[in-house]
Scaffold this active site. Structure first.
Site, PDB file in Angstrom:
ATOM      1  N   LYS A  73      29.673  27.465  31.928  1.00 21.07           N
ATOM      2  CA  LYS A  73      28.408  26.835  32.314  1.00 21.07           C
ATOM      3  C   LYS A  73      27.322  27.898  32.455  1.00 21.07           C
ATOM      4  CE  LYS A  73      26.728  23.684  35.966  1.00 21.07           C
ATOM      5  NZ  LYS A  73      27.205  22.916  37.148  1.00 21.07           N
ATOM      6  N   CYS A  98      27.353  19.628  33.203  1.00 23.96           N
ATOM      7  CA  CYS A  98      26.571  19.105  34.316  1.00 23.96           C
ATOM      8  C   CYS A  98      25.100  19.551  34.275  1.00 23.96           C
ATOM      9  CB  CYS A  98      27.241  19.478  35.646  1.00 23.96           C
ATOM     10  SG  CYS A  98      26.668  18.472  37.046  1.00 23.96           S
ATOM     11  N   GLU A 143      34.231  17.445  35.397  1.00 22.49           N
ATOM     12  CA  GLU A 143      33.900  18.827  35.760  1.00 22.49           C
ATOM     13  C   GLU A 143      34.863  19.337  36.835  1.00 22.49           C
ATOM     14  OE1 GLU A 143      29.975  21.468  37.113  1.00 22.49           O
ATOM     15  OE2 GLU A 143      29.949  19.289  37.313  1.00 22.49           O
TER      16      GLU A 143
END
Length: 273
Positions: free
Chosen positions: A111, A148, A38
């Site tokens: 994200k 994540c 990430e």
């Protein structure tokens, strides 16, 4: 390098240089799809709230994706490249670019779920994603990305399956003592519930000056039955490689009809809540 050990530009270049030998090793081993961690080219600055890190955001596609495309082309290797994206002033995203094996930029995932808790002050740095849950047809497989904190939400994982993903990659930065017990629970569950492979990538080590905790690594691959195929260590920067038999996807989905037997019409009232 980390905060205070150089300019942001110097830190970003040092991070890229640290990755290049691993990228080259992946190419030499014949890796077909490679996913980086990430926001791979900076420390994970979200435990602080220093707007100086806004300067590390860049366009996607842009300089870093162009640079990584050279390696994708050199090794005929698909690459998932997570970086900090600047769309325009004040519009900043936690993003992963997908580059095909010939170096072609295929698109990006932003994200969607942004935490602001337990030392991860991500809403200070990122807007929530606004591009849905795209799946990219690469040379080797249909690839989706979940980043994540997204992994705590089964909804997007299901949408990626419905959109045709065969492999979902989850680049992460997560520390011990927060959600480590979920690390090997949620993603095998997503893989088993949707009948696809997952690649789960986590950082290692402790990053100064934040010292939020130890990034515990333990990157792994999991198959459509929810079984872990290969796992990296907790402490070392390393390349984890595994071989996937994509025929397993059809076998598993023919046994468990995840998508045929769905009852979306029964979910409407739940969604209204």
């Amino acid at each position: 390098m980390t905060e205070g050990e150089g300019t942001i530009a110097e830190i970003m270049e040092a991070m890229v240089q640290k990755h290049i030998p691993l990228i080259e090793e992946a190419g030499r081993q014949g890796v077909q799809i490679l996913c980086l961690q990430e926001i791979f080219n900076t420390p994970y600055f979200c435990p602080g709230q220093d707007k100086a890190w806004y300067a590390s955001a860049e366009s996607v596609p842009g300089p870093t994706t162009d640079r990584m495309a050279e390696y994708a082309r050199k090794y005929n290797m698909v690459m998932i490249v997570p970086i900090y994206e600047r769309e325009s002033a004040g519009f900043l995203y936690n993003t992963a670019a997908v580059i095909d094996a010939d170096g072609t930029y295929l698109g990006k995932y932003r994200k969607n779920h942004i935490p602001h808790t337990s030392g991860f002050w991500e809403k200070f740095f990122f807007k929530p994603g606004n591009m849905g849950y795209p799946v990219f047809q690469t040379k080797y497989a249909k690839v989706g990305v979940y980043i994540c904190y997204d992994r705590h939400f089964p909804d997007g994982a299901r949408v990626l399956g419905l959109n045709g993903a065969e492999i979902v990659y989850n680049p992460s930065a997560t520390v011990a003592g927060l959600s480590q017990y979920l690390w090997k629970l949620e993603q095998p569950a997503h893989a088993a519930a949707n009948g696809y492979f997952m690649g789960c990538i986590n950082r290692v080590g402790t990053e100064k000056p934040w010292n939020l905790g130890k990034f515990y690594g333990t990157s792994y691959f999991v198959d459509p039955r929810g079984q872990i195929l290969a796992q990296a260590s907790e402490d070392n920067d390393e390349l984890l490689v595994a071989e996937f038999d994509l025929d397993m996807i059809e076998e598993v989905r023919n046994t468990w009809q995840f998508f045929r037997d769905r009852r979306p019409e029964t979910y409407e009232k739940l969604v209204e809540l």
